[in-house]
Scaffold this motif. Structure first.
Motif, PDB file in Angstrom:
ATOM      1  N   VAL A   1       0.839  -1.200   0.000  1.00  0.00           N
ATOM      2  CA  VAL A   1       0.000   0.000   0.000  1.00  0.00           C
ATOM      3  C   VAL A   1       0.876   1.254   0.000  1.00  0.00           C
ATOM      4  O   VAL A   1       0.590   2.239  -0.698  1.00  0.00           O
ATOM      5  N   ALA A   2       1.976   1.208   0.774  1.00  0.00           N
ATOM      6  CA  ALA A   2       2.868   2.374   0.821  1.00  0.00           C
ATOM      7  C   ALA A   2       3.404   2.717  -0.562  1.00  0.00           C
ATOM      8  O   ALA A   2       3.577   3.884  -0.915  1.00  0.00           O
ATOM      9  N   LEU A   3       3.652   1.664  -1.378  1.00  0.00           N
ATOM     10  CA  LEU A   3       4.208   1.910  -2.717  1.00  0.00           C
ATOM     11  C   LEU A   3       3.189   2.480  -3.695  1.00  0.00           C
ATOM     12  O   LEU A   3       3.560   3.018  -4.744  1.00  0.00           O
ATOM     13  N   LEU A   4       1.879   2.337  -3.342  1.00  0.00           N
ATOM     14  CA  LEU A   4       0.864   2.774  -4.311  1.00  0.00           C
ATOM     15  C   LEU A   4       0.962   4.261  -4.636  1.00  0.00           C
ATOM     16  O   LEU A   4       0.762   4.660  -5.792  1.00  0.00           O
ATOM     17  N   THR A   5       1.287   5.112  -3.634  1.00  0.00           N
ATOM     18  CA  THR A   5       1.366   6.547  -3.962  1.00  0.00           C
ATOM     19  C   THR A   5       2.522   6.813  -4.933  1.00  0.00           C
ATOM     20  O   THR A   5       2.392   7.627  -5.843  1.00  0.00           O
TER      21      THR A   5
END
Lengths: 253, 253, 253, 253, 253
Positions: free
Chosen positions: B183-187
């Motif tokens: 999820v952190a990588l999604l931005t």
């Protein structure tokens, strides 16, 4: 035929493939979906960035990177000096007979304007305006490849992020992590390869070819203006040759 | 209608979605808070960087990327040559009757100034000043999208750092680390995608459209100045066409 | 009052805080030593890079980003046209009476020079020299914020490296590694946030404000030169308005 | 002989080798396939980017980085002032006798043109055109090294990605991971080293040498034009020396 | 004495040392071999990039960043206006008596040329050529620090890669990995610190000092030209002051 481009491409790709084979097999580096996102995505970004006609013509221009002949400036200069000689002896109108022997369209149009008796300043303006139009049109080729060169690694990153997110969501099987990450890195690999070994150097060579062409054409304008002024052919020859390296000049005395 | 932009966007997003579906599901890549920080934050940065009126007008200008018609320079040239013909035969004042038939406001204002008997130098100054104002105003559109393009990955990084810090503070459950990092990588993924597949190429196309428009308008000034000077229409035609690619010129002889 | 800046800042920081709260607590993101190294270090770099007087004045200038009024060019033009009218009917000396009614110091000095009977060329030189001085002085504001914008992430990196080195030296307690790394990342987070959401966009708006001011002042010079030449006020009005968007021009016929 | 270049190279490489030996052995840092992909690939990219003749001549030019003599401007100035003296007293034609004593080809050609009685404006044009040609030709040397400097780290990255993918595909033996990763990093190491310690600084020095040469040649043109104008030799000396640092000027009174 | 530079350096280094002490001890951050590769390597790259004389003079110039006095433009202007007054009343030759009272060498040489009766255009050319030479020479100082600023992080990376490769080759003892990696990161830390807190800001201040000096000298040329033209001293004062901020001008009426 530009052999340097071919030697360069063969050498770079040969070394890269050799390096792959030293430590593994070529099949680990072939992944069709990864290729599609990098190659297709880069081409898609090109279509968003430029009008379609220009993207298509850039493809055609790129082929010139391989089959190219350096403009022979000394031959071109010889022809201009001959015209200057004729014009001095028999008048500018006498150049009409040589029109059909001129191969280069740009020079032909210029001599035609001289023969038509248009004022030299107007001819100069017309020819420089034509050069400017040429500069804009031909420059787009290099520009599109530069856009490809900056898009490919970006799409490589996008692909790697997709692979990483998918991998991080499914970490139950530790033995699958390594290969999944390997595949995720392939788009970054393709992006770096295409950008640095294909798109950037091709853009570089297109830009240099384009400059050489413009310089040759600028000498044509300089020469025709000399003819219009009735310049002494010997001095005109010096003016045309002075930008060449000393070894390529005809007058060494 | 600019089909290239649409084909490019559909192709790039299609390939990216395809790549996502190959290795996982689309839902892992949809996260509303992540989208909000990247999209909303980028828009916020746009508002801090530019006056509000310009940000809003850039949105309107962006739509032009899709529905756009290349200015038809040969039609425009034909009209100018006709005016030159009329002006030469019946005087510049006779152009007053053609004023209502001119669609382009810029050309209309120029012909009006000619008919009003303003000195050509002043007309030229006025028209170039107007072009300059246009250049500044319309150029902002591309500039804002370039600002978006550099802000989006920065906000993607900020979002990923937030996710990483949160994850690192709570590492009791090892099985939660992978998904949290995903999820952190999604931005970062959203930032890279928006910057490279949307904002940068849209800015590129806006800039090219803008250049084409300015070139067309500069030809109008060149043409009207030729009319004011009483230039021979045949020569004026050459002057207007000389920057076009040879295939689009009317005079090939 | 520039609402866009405030909306932009509130929106961007609101979304970032919201994103923090979604996955953790705000306190994990507050670390005074980390803030000091990034904010204080950036300010220190500013002092090494620029003379102190300029850094302090940049702080004052930054406040203008919030309370700013767009120069009202049509009002300014109206005043110049009035002066042109008066000067034409009653002579340039008659402008002396209007001097006290001019609010803008730059225009006032220009009209004073006109009234003093200085030659127009000298007035033009003086006014452009003054504009140039203004350009250098006011441009420094944006330049300092751009320096801040490139220093903040650099100091963020320095802070994170300090945190990482300290963490790597003490890895006995594995459960402390996560939180230590989280704290180490905070300086990178602060650096990215300040650079991309505060310093860069503030520099951008300062630059745009500065350009608008210079353009308005350049129109004053153009107008006063028109008055000095005894230009027809109707034509002068056109010359002053021609760079504005068509919708803001007074003469539409 | 340019000692700085040699001291710089020896110092930088000495420190790097020292640093390697402090923590390990030199053999861990020598890997022929890794070197081949970085060095060979960079050279290949150079061949795709530039015509072969230019790449080869850049190699020759690079040697000049080591054996170089700063052009002795005061000696050159002395000679020009002598010529100015002779020309003033005995006429420009009298310079013919000094032609054989001129070592620099560029100056020789210029004096020859003076003696030939060509008009000064034409001589100036010819000499500046020759300088321009020289600028383009000699500038390519630095440009090629800059291309090498940006290609080397890119090929280092490509090599590291190849190593990583190979390593990630074969993670059965954990003890092999460290050394495999070490080897993968070597191409990045070579790329960083070559780009930052060899190619970029060599390009920098080539550019500076090139500028010094052009400045010396521009002084020759300035001097010959002064001679053609019949300038007072004392004033001409001042004009030639004024750009030098005060310590190198002959006239201090 | 430039206090801002000292305050900035003390503040930035103070905060960084404070941050180190918060989480560990200063000794973990001192590693002589790491320092040598970054500092020595950067200096070596400087010697490859620039002629030795320039590198050494840049060191001297850098000290000026600390002890510097802003050129007092109003004092300089006062002196020029006095000269203009004297020259107007008693003739330009009368300035000979003031020559010994001029401290600034550049102004002295200019007044000498005026007194010598050289034509104003030639004086202007000579003085601008001298300014240009000064620009090139003094600009190198900032350029060398900018080269240092880009080399330091590159050598930091090279050092870290050396540390990583050495560490990866010897991973038998897991407890040694952390400290080894900490040491490897130190060169990156030094590189980032030197580049961003020392070299880049020092280059920035050198550039600004250099600009201020050139602007002051350009005012000297402007002033002497005014004297040569016999300009009214009151108007000349305005011309010299107009680029200063309004608060520093003597004439406010």
């Amino acid at each position: 035929m530009d052999i340097a481009t071919i030697i360069g491409l063969v050498a770079a790709f040969g070394l890269i493939i050799g390096s792959i084979l030293t430590g593994g097999s070529l099949t680990s580096f072939l992944d069709v979906p990864s290729m599609m996102i990098v190659v297709g995505g880069t081409f898609g970004v090109g279509l968003i960035s430029f009008p379609m006609a220009r993207v298509l013509s850039a493809m055609k221009v790129a082929i010139n990177v391989f089959r190219y002949e350096v403009p022979d400036i000394s031959e071109q200069n010889t022809q201009i000096i001959e015209f200057a000689d004729t014009a001095r002896k028999e008048g500018i109108l006498s150049l009409e007979g040589s029109l059909s022997s001129i191969e280069d369209d740009f020079m032909k149009r210029g001599v035609q304007l001289l023969v038509d008796g248009i004022e030299p300043e107007k001819i100069e303006d017309l020819m420089y305006d034509e050069l400017e139009g040429m500069e804009t049109r031909h420059g787009t080729g290099a520009q599109i490849f530069e856009t490809f060169a900056s898009s490919a690694p970006a799409l490589g990153l996008v692909g790697t992020l997709i692979g990483l997110v998918n991998m991080l969501q499914n970490m139950e099987d530790p033995s699958a992590i390594g290969p999944a990450m390997a595949v995720a890195l392939l788009t970054t690999f393709y992006g770096a390869l295409l950008a640095n070994v294909v798109f950037t150097p091709v853009a570089g060579k297109l830009r240099i070819r384009h400059q050489e062409e413009l310089q040759a054409k600028a000498l044509v304008v300089k020469g025709l203006m000399g003819i219009a002024r009735g310049e002494n052919p010997r001095i005109l020859a010096q003016q045309l040759e002075v930008e060449l390296p000393p070894s390529q000049r005809s007058d060494n005395g």
